[in-house]
Design an enzyme around this catalytic site. Structure first.
Site, PDB file in Angstrom:
ATOM      1  N   ASP A  68      -4.976  13.707   1.105  1.00  0.00           N
ATOM      2  CA  ASP A  68      -5.237  12.278   1.246  1.00  0.00           C
ATOM      3  C   ASP A  68      -6.571  11.993   1.906  1.00  0.00           C
ATOM      4  O   ASP A  68      -7.414  11.258   1.380  1.00  0.00           O
ATOM      5  CB  ASP A  68      -4.108  11.620   2.040  1.00  0.00           C
ATOM      6  CG  ASP A  68      -2.764  11.772   1.367  1.00  0.00           C
ATOM      7  OD1 ASP A  68      -2.743  12.026   0.144  1.00  0.00           O
ATOM      8  OD2 ASP A  68      -1.741  11.653   2.053  1.00  0.00           O
ATOM      9  N   SER A  80       0.803  -1.226   0.000  1.00  0.00           N
ATOM     10  CA  SER A  80       0.000   0.000   0.000  1.00  0.00           C
ATOM     11  C   SER A  80       0.829   1.266   0.000  1.00  0.00           C
ATOM     12  O   SER A  80       0.276   2.365  -0.045  1.00  0.00           O
ATOM     13  CB  SER A  80      -0.918   0.005   1.221  1.00  0.00           C
ATOM     14  OG  SER A  80      -0.166  -0.065   2.416  1.00  0.00           O
ATOM     15  N   SER A  81       2.162   1.184   0.043  1.00  0.00           N
ATOM     16  CA  SER A  81       2.983   2.386   0.111  1.00  0.00           C
ATOM     17  C   SER A  81       2.829   3.217  -1.157  1.00  0.00           C
ATOM     18  O   SER A  81       2.881   2.707  -2.266  1.00  0.00           O
ATOM     19  CB  SER A  81       4.445   2.019   0.343  1.00  0.00           C
ATOM     20  OG  SER A  81       4.896   1.095  -0.615  1.00  0.00           O
ATOM     21  N   GLY A  82       2.611   4.518  -0.963  1.00  0.00           N
ATOM     22  CA  GLY A  82       2.383   5.417  -2.077  1.00  0.00           C
ATOM     23  C   GLY A  82       0.919   5.628  -2.383  1.00  0.00           C
ATOM     24  O   GLY A  82       0.568   6.422  -3.255  1.00  0.00           O
ATOM     25  N   LEU A  83       0.034   4.953  -1.667  1.00  0.00           N
ATOM     26  CA  LEU A  83      -1.412   5.063  -1.897  1.00  0.00           C
ATOM     27  C   LEU A  83      -2.127   5.711  -0.719  1.00  0.00           C
ATOM     28  O   LEU A  83      -3.334   5.677  -0.623  1.00  0.00           O
ATOM     29  CB  LEU A  83      -2.011   3.674  -2.162  1.00  0.00           C
ATOM     30  CG  LEU A  83      -1.428   2.927  -3.361  1.00  0.00           C
ATOM     31  CD1 LEU A  83      -1.996   1.522  -3.432  1.00  0.00           C
ATOM     32  CD2 LEU A  83      -1.696   3.686  -4.656  1.00  0.00           C
ATOM     33  N   SER A  84      -1.345   6.292   0.188  1.00  0.00           N
ATOM     34  CA  SER A  84      -1.857   6.923   1.394  1.00  0.00           C
ATOM     35  C   SER A  84      -2.625   5.948   2.272  1.00  0.00           C
ATOM     36  O   SER A  84      -3.726   6.233   2.731  1.00  0.00           O
ATOM     37  CB  SER A  84      -2.748   8.129   1.064  1.00  0.00           C
ATOM     38  OG  SER A  84      -2.914   8.918   2.217  1.00  0.00           O
ATOM     39  N   SER A  85      -2.018   4.808   2.526  1.00  0.00           N
ATOM     40  CA  SER A  85      -2.620   3.854   3.451  1.00  0.00           C
ATOM     41  C   SER A  85      -2.709   4.438   4.851  1.00  0.00           C
ATOM     42  O   SER A  85      -3.599   4.087   5.617  1.00  0.00           O
ATOM     43  CB  SER A  85      -1.810   2.552   3.475  1.00  0.00           C
ATOM     44  OG  SER A  85      -0.463   2.807   3.830  1.00  0.00           O
ATOM     45  N   ALA A 112      -5.875   6.296   5.092  1.00  0.00           N
ATOM     46  CA  ALA A 112      -6.973   5.331   5.055  1.00  0.00           C
ATOM     47  C   ALA A 112      -7.148   4.661   6.408  1.00  0.00           C
ATOM     48  O   ALA A 112      -8.272   4.444   6.875  1.00  0.00           O
ATOM     49  CB  ALA A 112      -6.728   4.286   3.967  1.00  0.00           C
TER      50      ALA A 112
END
Length: 436
Positions: free
Chosen positions: A202, A152-157, A160
């Site tokens: 984000d 998930s890194s780079g997807l604003s986990s 979330a």
């Protein structure tokens, strides 16, 4: 959940079963927070300066199953991390850099501590709610997991996860909180509790998006609007408006932004540039944000900036212009033009904002050459994680194969550290965070 294919019934059933086993309650009592990951096609690195950004969620993300614990106790387990996080909602939470905070009081490196330090976002959510005067009485028993096998890194986990905990605590305590308030709460988690100097892009994307729409937000005024998906087929026979999918290519680099000084340093440099420009234009009393600098003032006084500060300012003003042009392209269904602007954003992030590292830059270049790709850029700050691309839906298989093979040639060690099944992922637009 709109037309999003995530989460599936089997995913929901599995997480409900785990929470029921943890709590001794019935499966029917378990609620699930669905908190999607986000991408930012245009508007990179300008949210913290009050710029205008675009974002959308994808059909992957965080699931948090929970039941109210009937007392103040919080017990959380994770599908990705070891250990069990336990605290009480009547514990007073303090920022992590406060000498009296939980993490500093328990700063030993015992196995127990090492296993359970992933609970900082849960404590951060409680901190944010307390910070705004909410007194929680009801804890939760919960189980947290991310989309299976997906890096998930780079997807604003992080956002979330923070949003997921906020929604769970609020639901368990019968608090009615609007999305705009939760954007502020999640900002408190990131900025105050954890010390990351990011903006509100984000959490805004995660809380405000709607299936298939492009979310546009003015981070200075907090105003937002949803731009409907482009039509697939034009009425004019001479113009075809192609369907798209979102391609995510993972680098194998994993490092939290809170551990990388590069991100916070860039934010500080943007503020330094804004201060010089505001002083030069006689508006030194304004907050040193580039959004407070008029474009005309930037053109008139940019020669006063040191070279590295000039590049930061150039990225900000050119990126704002790309957002404006991108909204026009998206609305009219010109995905090729939209993609070209995404790629230009990626180039400016590298050359002007000077973020990213060599493997990420290589991945970006590979994506630009992949078949069917409209445009590509880093997803996130570019210091680790993944790159995103908008790709013609007819070329997803070829594009994914090309990217995977070419990246392995350049970075065999990093590529081997990714999950072969999810090193390159094809996904679709998602919906907003919600409790189901």
């Amino acid at each position: 959940m709109g037309d999003s294919s995530w989460p599936s019934k089997s995913e929901l059933d599995e997480i409900k079963k785990k929470v029921a086993e943890m709590s001794g309650r019935g499966v029917e009592e378990v609620r699930v927070v669905v908190s999607p990951y986000r991408i930012c096609p245009l508007g990179a690195h300008i949210d913290h300066q009050g710029g205008t950004v675009t974002a959308m969620t994808i059909n992957k993300g965080i699931l948090l199953g929970f039941v109210p614990s009937n007392d103040s106790q919080v017990i959380i387990r994770s599908g990705q991390f070891k250990g069990e996080v336990m605290f009480r909602v009547d514990d007073i939470q303090l920022p992590r850099d406060n000498p009296n905070s939980f993490d500093n009081i328990h700063a030993d490196h015992s196995a127990k501590k090492e296993e359970c330090n992933w609970g900082s976002y849960a404590r951060g959510a409680l901190y944010a709610l307390q910070r705004r005067g909410n007194h929680l009485k009801q804890g939760i028993t919960g189980y947290l997991c991310g989309s299976d096998g997906l890096d998930s890194s780079g997807l604003s986990s992080s956002a979330a996860v923070g949003v997921a905990y906020l929604l769970a605590f609020e639901t368990a305590n019968n608090l009615t909180v609007c999305p705009e308030e939760n954007i502020e709460y999640d900002r408190l988690i990131e900025n105050e509790y954890l010390g990351l100097k990011n903006g509100i892009l984000d959490q805004s994307a995660i809380l405000l998006s709607r299936y298939g729409c492009l979310t546009c937000m003015n981070c200075k005024t907090k105003e937002h609007k949803l731009i409907n998906p482009p039509k697939i087929q034009s009425k004019l026979k001479t113009e075809t408006k192609k369907a798209y999918k979102i391609l995510l290519a993972f680098s194998g680099l994993k490092q939290a932004l809170t551990a990388n000084p590069g991100y916070n340093r860039r934010v500080t440099e943007c503020r330094e540039a804004a201060k010089v420009l505001l002083v030069s234009s006689g508006k030194e009393r304004l907050e040193p944000l580039l959004s407070n600098v008029e474009p005309e003032a930037y053109k008139a006084y940019k020669s006063k900036l040191e070279e590295h500060l000039a590049r930061r300012a150039e990225h900000y003003f050119s990126e704002n212009m790309r957002v404006s042009k991108g909204l026009e392209a998206w609305t009219s269904g010109h995905l090729e033009e939209f993609g070209q602007l995404i790629s230009a954003s990626g180039l400016s992030s590298i050359e002007n904002y000077e973020c990213g590292c060599e493997p990420m830059k290589q991945l970006y270049e590979i994506l630009l050459k992949a078949p069917g790709v409209f445009g590509a850029r880093f997803s996130g700050a570019g210091f680790r994680g993944c790159c995103l691309a908008f790709v013609d839906s007819d070329y997803t298989t070829e594009a994914a194969s090309y990217v995977k093979n070419e990246y392995y040639k350049l970075q065999p060690v990093l590529a081997s550290q990714t999950n072969p099944a999810t090193a390159v992922v094809i996904c679709e637009a998602g919906d907003c965070a919600q409790v189901i």
